[in-house]
Design a protein around this motif. Structure first.
Motif, short mmCIF file in Angstrom:
data_model
loop_
_atom_site.label_atom_id
_atom_site.label_comp_id
_atom_site.label_asym_id
_atom_site.label_seq_id
_atom_site.Cartn_x
_atom_site.Cartn_y
_atom_site.Cartn_z
N LYS A 41 -64.82 -48.92 -109.03
CA LYS A 41 -64.36 -49.19 -110.61
C LYS A 41 -62.89 -49.81 -110.47
O LYS A 41 -62.45 -50.55 -111.38
CB LYS A 41 -64.11 -48.11 -111.47
N ASP A 42 -62.20 -49.84 -109.25
CA ASP A 42 -61.04 -50.71 -109.28
C ASP A 42 -61.43 -52.26 -108.85
O ASP A 42 -60.40 -53.04 -109.27
CB ASP A 42 -60.21 -50.16 -107.82
N TYR A 43 -62.53 -52.58 -108.90
CA TYR A 43 -62.97 -53.91 -108.60
C TYR A 43 -63.19 -54.46 -109.93
O TYR A 43 -63.82 -54.06 -110.90
CB TYR A 43 -63.97 -54.20 -107.66
N LEU A 44 -62.48 -55.87 -110.18
CA LEU A 44 -63.06 -56.56 -111.45
C LEU A 44 -64.31 -57.37 -111.30
O LEU A 44 -64.11 -58.43 -110.39
CB LEU A 44 -61.81 -57.64 -111.95
N THR A 45 -65.47 -57.05 -111.81
CA THR A 45 -66.73 -57.63 -111.48
C THR A 45 -66.58 -58.64 -112.89
O THR A 45 -65.99 -58.61 -113.81
CB THR A 45 -67.71 -56.99 -111.40
N VAL A 46 -67.71 -59.38 -112.59
CA VAL A 46 -67.99 -60.70 -113.39
C VAL A 46 -68.32 -60.00 -114.69
O VAL A 46 -68.03 -60.10 -115.98
CB VAL A 46 -69.11 -61.67 -113.08
N LEU A 47 -69.44 -58.97 -114.63
CA LEU A 47 -69.65 -58.16 -115.62
C LEU A 47 -68.77 -57.34 -116.51
O LEU A 47 -68.59 -57.38 -117.78
CB LEU A 47 -70.65 -56.82 -115.19
N ARG A 48 -67.45 -56.85 -115.80
CA ARG A 48 -66.40 -55.85 -116.26
C ARG A 48 -65.70 -57.20 -116.98
O ARG A 48 -64.83 -56.58 -117.84
CB ARG A 48 -65.94 -55.30 -115.04
N ALA A 49 -65.50 -58.35 -116.74
CA ALA A 49 -64.73 -59.51 -117.21
C ALA A 49 -65.40 -60.04 -118.36
O ALA A 49 -64.52 -60.47 -119.14
CB ALA A 49 -64.24 -60.60 -116.17
N ALA A 100 -70.34 -60.92 -103.62
CA ALA A 100 -69.79 -62.11 -103.44
C ALA A 100 -68.41 -61.80 -104.16
O ALA A 100 -68.15 -60.81 -104.94
CB ALA A 100 -70.21 -62.95 -104.11
N CYS A 101 -67.35 -62.78 -103.60
CA CYS A 101 -65.86 -62.60 -104.43
C CYS A 101 -65.79 -63.89 -104.55
O CYS A 101 -65.53 -64.98 -103.85
CB CYS A 101 -65.25 -61.96 -103.45
N TYR A 102 -64.77 -64.22 -105.68
CA TYR A 102 -64.32 -65.49 -106.22
C TYR A 102 -62.90 -65.19 -106.66
O TYR A 102 -62.78 -64.33 -107.23
CB TYR A 102 -65.17 -66.19 -107.15
N SER A 103 -61.87 -66.39 -106.25
CA SER A 103 -60.50 -66.32 -106.69
C SER A 103 -60.60 -67.21 -107.96
O SER A 103 -61.55 -68.03 -108.29
CB SER A 103 -59.88 -66.89 -105.82
N VAL A 104 -59.66 -66.72 -108.88
CA VAL A 104 -59.31 -67.69 -110.03
C VAL A 104 -59.15 -68.94 -109.94
O VAL A 104 -59.57 -69.88 -110.97
CB VAL A 104 -58.12 -66.95 -110.88
N ASP A 105 -58.51 -69.47 -108.74
CA ASP A 105 -58.57 -70.92 -108.75
C ASP A 105 -59.60 -71.61 -107.95
O ASP A 105 -59.75 -72.72 -107.46
CB ASP A 105 -57.34 -71.19 -107.84
N GLY A 106 -60.72 -70.70 -107.96
CA GLY A 106 -62.19 -71.59 -107.37
C GLY A 106 -62.66 -71.63 -106.07
O GLY A 106 -62.87 -72.50 -105.46
N TYR A 107 -62.43 -70.44 -105.42
CA TYR A 107 -62.62 -70.13 -104.03
C TYR A 107 -63.43 -69.05 -103.64
O TYR A 107 -63.60 -67.93 -104.32
CB TYR A 107 -61.32 -69.99 -103.24
N SER A 108 -64.74 -69.22 -102.72
CA SER A 108 -65.49 -68.25 -102.51
C SER A 108 -64.85 -67.71 -101.32
O SER A 108 -64.58 -68.37 -100.18
CB SER A 108 -66.92 -68.65 -102.32
N LEU A 109 -64.97 -66.25 -101.38
CA LEU A 109 -64.14 -65.65 -100.25
C LEU A 109 -65.25 -64.47 -99.42
O LEU A 109 -66.18 -64.02 -100.07
CB LEU A 109 -62.76 -64.66 -100.71
N GLN A 139 -72.23 -57.17 -109.25
CA GLN A 139 -71.61 -57.09 -107.86
C GLN A 139 -70.84 -58.41 -107.52
O GLN A 139 -70.42 -58.34 -106.32
CB GLN A 139 -72.88 -57.01 -106.88
N ILE A 140 -70.58 -59.32 -108.40
CA ILE A 140 -69.58 -60.42 -107.91
C ILE A 140 -68.25 -59.80 -108.51
O ILE A 140 -67.97 -59.72 -109.51
CB ILE A 140 -70.20 -61.53 -108.38
N ILE A 141 -67.23 -59.76 -107.37
CA ILE A 141 -66.03 -59.44 -107.97
C ILE A 141 -64.98 -60.69 -108.12
O ILE A 141 -65.32 -61.56 -107.45
CB ILE A 141 -65.44 -58.26 -106.99
#
Length: 232
Positions: A96-104, A151-160, A124-126
């Motif tokens: 629950k500590d991760y912000l997923t696309v669903l939670r956003a 998967a993980c994405y940053s707010v400035d547009g990077y896949s990590l 599952q994408i954070i």
């Protein structure tokens, strides 16, 4: 509706007048999605680019019928045949500590929500604000991804992160911002109220500082006046 592409408005009017073998087509999907925080707008719109314009139908017969409507209206939205089962997806979510696309997002249609979970793994994408934070998260499980994170994405547009382990940072092509993703009104009101509280607090602090400076100036002026009288 113009943000969802040419012909969508006319197609929606025709859909309402048409008989369907299953549920009435749902779409465009983006119409049912609101952002909880607008700062994620561009990266989420990039992740869900084409699905935001798509329509859902329940049967292949309805897909054929809707496709004919789209061709007449010049609409190029994707049509997806989906199940309407409202399955439990909670076991597939990460910590629950991760912000997923669903939670956003606030998704007002449960069928739309399940479809995005099925096809786009939004549960599952954070999302992270800082790339360095994302790098640590994506290698925190013995060098691999955390449980239930795809998967993980940053707010400035990077896949990590890299599935094979180790660090990987790749820039993604961010789509041009549009009005397809609106903001959840309740969240906007709450944020504005909080900003108002913070501004009022700053104003009080500034007023307090001004009063203190005024008292100091008055004290100095009084001392100066007394000194002048004494010299006479």
């Amino acid at each position: 509706m113009s943000a969802f592409g040419r012909g969508v408005k006319d197609a929606l009017m025709t859909i309402k007048k048409t008989q369907w073998s299953g549920m009435e087509p749902i779409g465009p999907i983006g119409k049912f999605i609101k952002l909880r925080d607008p700062k994620w707008s561009q990266v989420i719109e990039t992740i869900l680019n084409k699905p935001l314009n798509s329509f859902l139908v329940e049967t292949h017969a309805d897909r054929t019928k809707l496709d004919a409507i789209f061709r007449r209206c010049g609409c190029q939205s994707q049509i997806v045949v989906c199940k309407t089962e409202l399955f439990d997806y909670s076991q597939g979510e990460p910590d629950k500590d991760y912000l997923t696309v669903l939670r956003a997002l606030h998704i007002s249609n449960e069928i739309v929500k399940r479809q995005l979970i099925n096809l786009n793994r939004i549960e599952q994408i954070i999302l992270v604000e800082q790339r360095s934070v994302g790098d640590k998260i994506m290698s925190s499980n013995n060098g691999g991804f955390p449980q239930n994170v795809s998967a993980c994405y940053s707010v400035d547009g990077y896949s990590l992160g890299a599935r094979g382990g180790g660090l990987s940072t790749q820039a993604i092509f961010l789509v041009r911002p549009s009005s397809r993703l609106g903001e959840d009104i309740s969240q906007a009101i709450a944020r504005e109220k909080q900003q108002l509280i913070e501004q009022n607090q700053k104003l009080k602090e500034a007023q307090k500082a001004l009063n203190s400076m005024t008292q100091e100036v008055e004290a100095l002026l009084g001392e100066h006046k007394r000194s002048g009288i004494a010299e006479r």
